[in-house]
Design an enzyme around this catalytic site. Structure first.
Site, mmCIF file in Angstrom:
data_model
loop_
_atom_site.group_PDB
_atom_site.id
_atom_site.type_symbol
_atom_site.label_atom_id
_atom_site.label_comp_id
_atom_site.label_asym_id
_atom_site.label_seq_id
_atom_site.Cartn_x
_atom_site.Cartn_y
_atom_site.Cartn_z
ATOM 1 N N CYS A 1 -39.849 8.041 35.649
ATOM 2 C CA CYS A 1 -39.134 6.907 36.246
ATOM 3 C C CYS A 1 -38.613 7.245 37.635
ATOM 4 C CB CYS A 1 -37.992 6.453 35.352
ATOM 5 S SG CYS A 1 -36.791 7.730 34.983
ATOM 6 N N GLU B 1 -31.571 2.106 31.292
ATOM 7 C CA GLU B 1 -32.203 2.780 32.438
ATOM 8 C C GLU B 1 -33.630 2.265 32.488
ATOM 9 O OE1 GLU B 1 -34.820 4.754 33.949
ATOM 10 O OE2 GLU B 1 -34.229 6.627 32.995
#
Length: 498
Positions: free
Chosen positions: A265, A228
């Site tokens: 994020c 990720e």
């Protein structure tokens, strides 16, 4: 804390493999008890863990307490999920001499754990995406052993958390070595290279993730790499939404891109709005951020990377400054500005992540431009549409579904709940796979299917037996059979930015 030698990595992984072999056939109730034991131990040790995390990361106590609460909730949710048994995907096709394409043998398939999983922790979430974060928890839930590579940004916390986890598993009777921790770059590389490691979970930078991704692919036996890597998380505002609630949208945007000092994020790094309102946007942003309280970024390295990213964009002739921040020890927010015309000339502007309190406002000329602008985006964890009920945004949302893993309507992306339908992933470079790292579906990353043909009934794994001793869902001759189960009660469904 000393770094782990390559020899110690080898012995640690071998111990993990031995633990995996001992525990791989544990029934769902037993495995759930192991997860619940970890959750209980983290809860019992919350105060010292939060104190250590605050000292190492500069994050506020309330934020860390919420993040640890989310981590504990996630473990308990996963425990409930594996008791339900959906992740096994147990499927039984009985022998059928009249099957349409000719006689069918007895076939039975279910998902089995991969083996030892290496997990790399994130700097920005010292609990939720670190030692016992989503990757570690989902791998253990799947039946794998975990070797966690500690993040350098919070080594003391990593060690204390790992000690808590190991003690809890030992007390619960789990095989010794089921979870362990290593430190240092050489150990990280050795972990990725080890032949007994069967998958890697990673949350971090695009550059670091891509390097590890390439390394896993270059092994003699390539393995899955579930990385990720973040994204820009573009937000698109229609003309009618802008006219109806401009101030509300700008205020929400300001709060979202500065949440956690912009170190999520899912931070909205791009805001597309109708053109001709630059001065008004600047004034409203300034008002919305008037009460902003800056804080140090997570590390000096991240601070340097933030400054470099912002200065790189500011050097582009197509960029001007809407709100001028700074790069002090506790930086104030920066908002940059450009136009849709400039983006079409230089789409690279859309690809620059600024990990910190900074974002870019893009003014477009006409709403019909939005689908084409969406096509210029790289893979995203999230994209958002702010629109009114009468807006036709079907084409835009189709383009965004091609680009991102989670689409939001009239909201902000910095809140990632842990639940059944959650998807935290997206096309590269958001992630390196089509899976999620958050939610119960994350467990399936660390499983693979195995089919048994014409096996004697007493030689079949328990999930595939007709009597169904584990009482899990089974698809029998095309029809699902789901035993009725009581769900454990849950007090709260935690949300946290990511």
């Amino acid at each position: 804390m000393t770094t782990t030698s390559i020899e110690d990595v080898d012995s640690t992984v071998k111990a993990g493999h031995a633990a995996f072999e001992k525990g791989r056939t544990a029934d769902p109730a037993t495995r759930a008890e192991w997860l619940e034991a970890i959750a209980g131990a983290l809860a019992d040790n919350a105060a010292p863990l939060v104190e250590t995390a605050g000292r190492e990361t500069h994050l506020a106590t309330a934020r860390l307490e919420g993040e640890l609460k989310r981590t504990i909730f996630q473990l308990r949710l996963f425990a409930e999920e594996i008791r339900q048994g959906e992740h096994f995907d147990a499927t039984i096709d009985h022998e059928d001499g009249e099957w349409g394409m000719g006689p069918r043998p007895d076939l039975r398939r279910f998902n089995v754990p991969l083996g030892v999983v290496g997990v790399f922790g994130a700097s920005n979430f010292p609990f939720a995406f670190s030692v016992m974060g989503g990757d570690s928890a989902s791998a253990l839930a799947a039946g794998c052993a975990v070797v966690h590579k500690a993040h350098d940004g919070h080594l003391e916390l990593a060690l204390r958390t790992a000690e808590t986890v190991v003690a809890a598993l030992d007390a619960a009777g789990a095989p010794s070595g089921l979870f362990s921790l290593v430190t240092g770059r050489a150990a990280a590389e050795a972990l990725v290279d080890h032949p007994l490691v069967k998958a890697i979970g990673f949350t971090g930078s695009t550059a670091g993730g891509r390097a590890l991704f390439n390394r896993t692919a270059a092994r003699p036996e390539p393995i899955p790499f579930y990385g990720e890597l973040g994204g820009i998380n573009a937000v698109f505002v229609t003309e009618s939404a802008w006219a109806a609630r401009r101030s509300e949208i700008i205020t929400g945007y300001a709060g979202s891109f500065t949440l956690g000092m912009g170190q999520f994020c899912t931070k909205p790094g791009l805001l597309f709005v109708p053109g001709g309102h630059t001065a008004g946007i600047r004034a409203t942003l300034a008002q919305a951020l008037a009460g902003f309280e800056p804080a140090p970024l997570l590390s000096e390295r991240l601070h340097g990377g933030f400054r470099e990213a912002v200065e790189h964009l500011r050097a582009n002739d197509a960029i001007d400054v809407l709100l001028d921040g700074d790069f002090a020890a506790e930086p104030s927010p920066t908002v940059l500005h450009t136009t849709s015309e400039a983006l079409r000339r230089d789409p690279s502007i859309l690809h620059q992540e600024m990990f910190g309190p900074a974002s870019v406002v893009v003014e477009y000329g006409d709403q019909s431009e939005l689908p084409g602008l969406a096509e210029l985006l790289e893979g995203q964890l999230t994209t958002t549409v702010h629109a009114e009920a009468e807006d036709d945004v079907a084409e835009l949302t189709e383009r965004l579904a091609d680009t991102s893993g989670r689409l939001l309507w009239n909201g902000w992306p910095t809140g990632v709940t842990v639940s059944y339908a959650q998807h935290h992933g997206g096309p590269f470079p958001a992630t390196t796979s089509n899976t999620t790292s958050v939610g119960t579906a994350a467990i399936r990353r660390f499983l693979r299917p195995v089919s048994y043909q014409s096996f004697p009934a007493d030689r079949l794994p328990e999930p595939l037996r007709d009597e169904n001793p584990w009482r899990i869902p089974q698809r029998v001759d095309g029809v699902w059979n789901r035993p009725v189960r009581e769900s454990a009660s849950r007090d709260v469904e935690q949300e946290v930015g990511a």
